[in-house]
Design a protein around this motif. Structure first.
Motif, mmCIF file in Angstrom:
data_model
loop_
_atom_site.group_PDB
_atom_site.id
_atom_site.type_symbol
_atom_site.label_atom_id
_atom_site.label_comp_id
_atom_site.label_asym_id
_atom_site.label_seq_id
_atom_site.Cartn_x
_atom_site.Cartn_y
_atom_site.Cartn_z
ATOM 1 N N LYS A 193 2.637 2.264 -4.755
ATOM 2 C CA LYS A 193 2.026 0.981 -4.426
ATOM 3 C C LYS A 193 0.497 1.072 -4.434
ATOM 4 C CE LYS A 193 5.206 -2.150 -3.703
ATOM 5 N NZ LYS A 193 5.233 -3.407 -4.497
ATOM 6 N N VAL A 194 -0.024 2.224 -4.033
ATOM 7 C CA VAL A 194 -1.472 2.438 -4.035
ATOM 8 C C VAL A 194 -1.764 3.684 -4.859
ATOM 9 C CG1 VAL A 194 -3.551 2.806 -2.662
ATOM 10 C CG2 VAL A 194 -1.679 1.414 -1.735
ATOM 11 N N LYS A 252 -8.149 11.889 3.084
ATOM 12 C CA LYS A 252 -8.622 11.557 4.423
ATOM 13 C C LYS A 252 -8.386 10.094 4.804
ATOM 14 C CE LYS A 252 -12.882 11.555 7.189
ATOM 15 N NZ LYS A 252 -14.352 11.760 7.159
ATOM 16 N N ASP A 253 -8.973 9.170 4.048
ATOM 17 C CA ASP A 253 -8.989 7.765 4.464
ATOM 18 C C ASP A 253 -7.607 7.096 4.414
ATOM 19 O OD1 ASP A 253 -11.723 7.956 4.850
ATOM 20 O OD2 ASP A 253 -12.187 7.376 2.803
ATOM 21 N N LEU A 254 -6.902 7.269 3.291
ATOM 22 C CA LEU A 254 -5.593 6.620 3.152
ATOM 23 C C LEU A 254 -4.574 7.122 4.181
ATOM 24 C CD1 LEU A 254 -4.589 5.973 -0.575
ATOM 25 C CD2 LEU A 254 -4.342 4.436 1.353
ATOM 26 N N PRO A 255 -4.400 8.437 4.343
ATOM 27 C CA PRO A 255 -3.437 8.911 5.347
ATOM 28 C C PRO A 255 -3.759 8.408 6.752
ATOM 29 C CG PRO A 255 -4.065 10.708 3.894
ATOM 30 C CD PRO A 255 -4.968 9.557 3.578
ATOM 31 N N ALA A 270 -5.354 -4.223 0.868
ATOM 32 C CA ALA A 270 -4.597 -3.670 -0.262
ATOM 33 C C ALA A 270 -3.238 -3.162 0.194
ATOM 34 C CB ALA A 270 -5.399 -2.545 -0.917
ATOM 35 N N ILE A 271 -3.227 -2.437 1.302
ATOM 36 C CA ILE A 271 -1.975 -1.865 1.821
ATOM 37 C C ILE A 271 -1.037 -2.959 2.324
ATOM 38 C CG2 ILE A 271 -1.001 -0.422 3.652
ATOM 39 C CD1 ILE A 271 -3.637 1.257 3.459
ATOM 40 N N LEU A 272 -1.571 -3.887 3.117
ATOM 41 C CA LEU A 272 -0.732 -4.917 3.742
ATOM 42 C C LEU A 272 -0.244 -5.968 2.752
ATOM 43 C CD1 LEU A 272 -2.613 -5.494 7.141
ATOM 44 C CD2 LEU A 272 -0.608 -4.066 6.685
ATOM 45 N N SER A 273 -0.894 -6.080 1.601
ATOM 46 C CA SER A 273 -0.480 -7.088 0.610
ATOM 47 C C SER A 273 0.884 -6.783 0.006
ATOM 48 C CB SER A 273 -1.517 -7.186 -0.510
ATOM 49 O OG SER A 273 -1.468 -6.021 -1.340
ATOM 50 N N MET A 311 -2.350 4.644 11.154
ATOM 51 C CA MET A 311 -2.758 3.594 12.088
ATOM 52 C C MET A 311 -1.900 2.336 11.931
ATOM 53 S SD MET A 311 -6.910 3.640 11.839
ATOM 54 C CE MET A 311 -7.791 5.169 11.553
ATOM 55 N N LEU A 312 -1.639 1.964 10.694
ATOM 56 C CA LEU A 312 -0.900 0.732 10.414
ATOM 57 C C LEU A 312 0.609 0.919 10.544
ATOM 58 C CD1 LEU A 312 -2.921 -0.433 7.264
ATOM 59 C CD2 LEU A 312 -3.130 -1.344 9.587
ATOM 60 N N ASP A 313 1.023 2.196 10.641
ATOM 61 C CA ASP A 313 2.438 2.548 10.755
ATOM 62 C C ASP A 313 3.257 1.983 9.594
ATOM 63 O OD1 ASP A 313 4.633 3.793 11.881
ATOM 64 O OD2 ASP A 313 5.155 2.076 13.151
ATOM 65 N N VAL A 314 2.744 2.191 8.388
ATOM 66 C CA VAL A 314 3.453 1.794 7.167
ATOM 67 C C VAL A 314 3.527 3.001 6.238
ATOM 68 C CG1 VAL A 314 2.861 -0.653 7.275
ATOM 69 C CG2 VAL A 314 1.283 0.940 6.183
#
Length: 659
Positions: A218-219, A108-111, A85-88, A116-119
């Motif tokens: 975006k999310v 918790k999960d999204l942050p 979802a994030i990378l799309s 981790m993905l540095d986006v």
């Protein structure tokens, strides 16, 4: 681990083969030994089922297709759908089953993943209207502050002080006032009170700001109730909160069909009527003192409401069509409607004098019209039921089948993704697809990576009588519970299909076991779970709400006991209406409705036992129908592949080894 994939014609087409290939490549890389998860998650080990799920989600997003995916416990579905979802780069709504899980995802999960993905895409947490302060309603309440009693006035002043400092108006962040404060319902945003651009506080409006933030994100993280409430508010313009996204992901999707039934249906709570009538009396005293008739008719309607209430409670009919067969109840019901109609007629002479009175009049017209529709009971495609709370009654009109309404919702320019640990029935996902009206979808089952044959034992004790509430069956059930509790040294969940059975067993067990008993109703769900974890050797007795959404890991929970297969009551109003409709179509109600629902519910209960790859536990089901009835195979095929036995001593021995 085994994986079963089942295809039906996937709708839509890929925007471009390169785009799909690129997204899939990016996603797979993040789950690889050199990816973001391996670099940031302590002791990360790649799970093929998690990578597979991420690939299927990537494909659905890129192709704008629909996906129904069951991911067994331990697959790691949250990261598996969030990373694609994030990378799309698309606008994605993620909907969860509850506000608690919604906040866990956002806080918790999204942050963690974004780090981790540095986006840094814009993200938003959106709650329902009544979670935000309405400055207009607060301003109106402040005008009449002198008429509040001491405690309510103190709360109102604290809310007013907080409102001046708050950036988002989220009532959840208001700590100075109790969440049970009588003032809060009068100052939060509601669809009915919203005046849109006409409002003096339009630019400062917290609800509008929340919507704008969501539109730009975006999310967007929401919960199922907000999502469907918003879909049905689209016609009201300003009241809509959610954008039309590229992708919608439903986590805990097994809850969606029942939530759809509630939102595509109608309900009237007697508290609404009582609150409206009391509000009219207040408005009369504050603003329309020249018309004592308003207070007189409102009080008369309150008396009639009380009589109607008492008669319904005495009859205790849950199916409204049973009420229709009782003349005295029908007379009382229509008298209530006539009283409200008389009050409605009186208020027409005062329209335009005061905003509060106009609002109350509009609410009364709407509420009384819904009451009339309900009392007439003419929709053959709906079930009419009555729910009895401690103080209030709820009338529900529920569609027998929501598939048609859902089909209008699932537009082709949005990718709809449904995932849960409990969607399949007998290794098929067709039941869920049919309930949701999804004519075209990719269907996937990914089994849990846990080693169930070694980690869990499933016991259906021999020599049990017919499951039920006879004295003999209750005594047999209690005896099994006592032996299991002692073998497990407490650390047991006992899950029931009815409150009455729970109460009877709790009373007897309290005299037979020496471990702490925590019984549903002694406190909130969360407080009981916290106490269970702190005690370390407790036994928790619960009904429906404890069958799902409960995560207790390790030796704290070694045994789950279920009293019987969770079939819906044949007297349930919605089931009766659905069964009649199924018969008209030449379908068997049991196989078409009752059995699939019971299978999914049982899977939820069983899912409480093994929550981690190191967990060990015993499931005891005290209902031998799963063994000696032909339909038992559907249950067994749908459950994880636990080691099975009918010898209770074998199960007790396994329990003792765990401790």
């Amino acid at each position: 681990m085994s994986t079963q994939i089942e295809h039906s014609a996937a709708q839509g087409s890929t925007d471009s083969g390169i785009r799909l290939a690129n997204l899939t490549k990016l996603v797979i890389n993040e789950f690889s030994p050199n990816g973001a998860l391996a670099k940031h998650v302590h002791q990360y080990s790649s799970r093929q089922s998690q990578t597979d799920m991420a690939m299927y989600v990537s494909e659905a997003i890129a192709k704008k297709s629909n996906l129904i995916l069951e991911a067994g416990t331990g697959v790691g579905k949250t990261f598996a759908y969030l990373i694609p979802a994030i990378l799309s780069g698309k606008q994605v709504i993620v909907s969860t089953g509850s506000k608690n899980l919604q906040e866990q995802l956002f806080v918790k999960d999204l942050p963690a993943l974004l780090n981790m993905l540095d986006v840094k895409p814009r993200v938003a947490l959106l709650k329902g209207r009544n979670n935000y302060l309405c400055q207009l309603r607060l301003d109106k309440q402040m005008q009449y502050a002198s008429q509040y009693r001491e405690q309510a006035l103190d709360d109102l002043l604290k809310i007013n002080q907080w409102a001046a400092l708050s950036k988002d108006g989220d009532i959840g962040n208001l700590t100075a006032v109790s969440e049970d404060s009588s003032v809060l319902p009068s100052v939060v945003s509601t669809k009915e009170s919203c005046t849109g651009k006409k409002c003096d506080f339009y630019n400062e409006c917290f609800t509008r700001k929340a919507r704008l933030k969501a539109m730009e994100a975006k999310v967007i993280v929401v919960n199922h109730h907000l999502f469907f409430a918003d879909r049905l508010l689209k016609d009201t313009g300003f009241a809509e909160l959610l954008p039309d996204p590229d992708v919608v992901i439903f986590d805990e999707a097994h809850l969606v069909p029942d939530i759809c039934i509630n939102y595509f249906g109608q309900q009237i709570n007697s508290r609404e009527i009582e609150s409206l009538l009391n509000n009219l009396i207040t408005v009369h005293k504050q603003q329309v003192r020249d018309s004592i008739q308003i207070e007189h008719l409102a009080n008369r309607a309150l008396v009639q409401l009380s009589q109607w209430h008492n008669e319904l409670y005495s009859a205790n009919y849950t199916d409204w069509r049973q009420v229709l067969s009782t003349k005295s109840l029908i007379v009382t019901s229509w008298q209530l409607h006539e009283n409200l109609t008389e009050l409605e007629l009186l208020l027409t002479h005062h329209i335009g004098r005061f905003d509060e009175l106009d609002e109350a009049f509009e609410k009364l017209v709407s509420l009384n019209g819904r009451l009339k529709t309900y009392f007439e009971c003419q929709d053959n495609h709906s079930a009419y039921s009555v729910d009895y709370g401690p103080r209030y009654i709820t009338l529900r009109m529920m569609p027998i089948n929501v598939a048609k309404q859902c089909q209008q919702l699932f537009t082709h320019d949005t990718s709809w993704i449904f995932t849960s640990a409990t969607l399949q029935v007998n290794r098929q996902l067709n039941h869920f697809a049919n309930e949701m009206g999804l004519k075209s979808s990719h269907q996937v089952i990914l089994d849990s990576p846990f080693d169930y044959p070694k980690q869990a034992m499933f016991c259906v004790p021999r020599h049990l009588g017919k499951a039920g509430q006879t004295e003999n069956s209750i005594n047999q059930f209690v005896e099994v519970c006592v032996q299991a509790i002692n073998a497990a040294k407490g650390r047991t969940f006992i899950l029931f299909t009815s409150h009455s059975m729970l109460k009877q067993v709790a009373t007897i067990l309290s005299r037979k076991v020496n471990y702490p008993l925590l019984v549903q109703g002694q406190g909130s769900k969360q407080s009981l779970l916290n106490k269970y974890r702190l005690l370390g050797n407790a036994v928790l007795l619960g009904t429906a709400s404890f069958w799902e959404g409960v995560d207790v890991r390790g030796k704290l929970l070694s045994c789950v006991i279920i009293d019987k297969l969770p079939f819906v009551s044949p007297d349930d109003a919605l089931y009766k209406a659905r069964a009649a409709n199924a018969e008209l179509q030449g379908l068997d109600p049991f196989n078409h409705i009752s059995l699939p629902q019971a299978v999914i519910m049982l899977k939820q209960g069983v899912g409480r036992l093994i929550r981690d790859e190191k967990d060990l536990g015993v499931l005891i089901l005290c209902d031998n129908r799963i063994v000696n009835r032909p339909y038992g195979e559907a249950f067994v095929n749908s459950l994880p592949p636990m080691y099975r036995t009918r010898d209770l001593d074998t199960a007790l021995h396994f329990l003792k080894q765990i401790s």
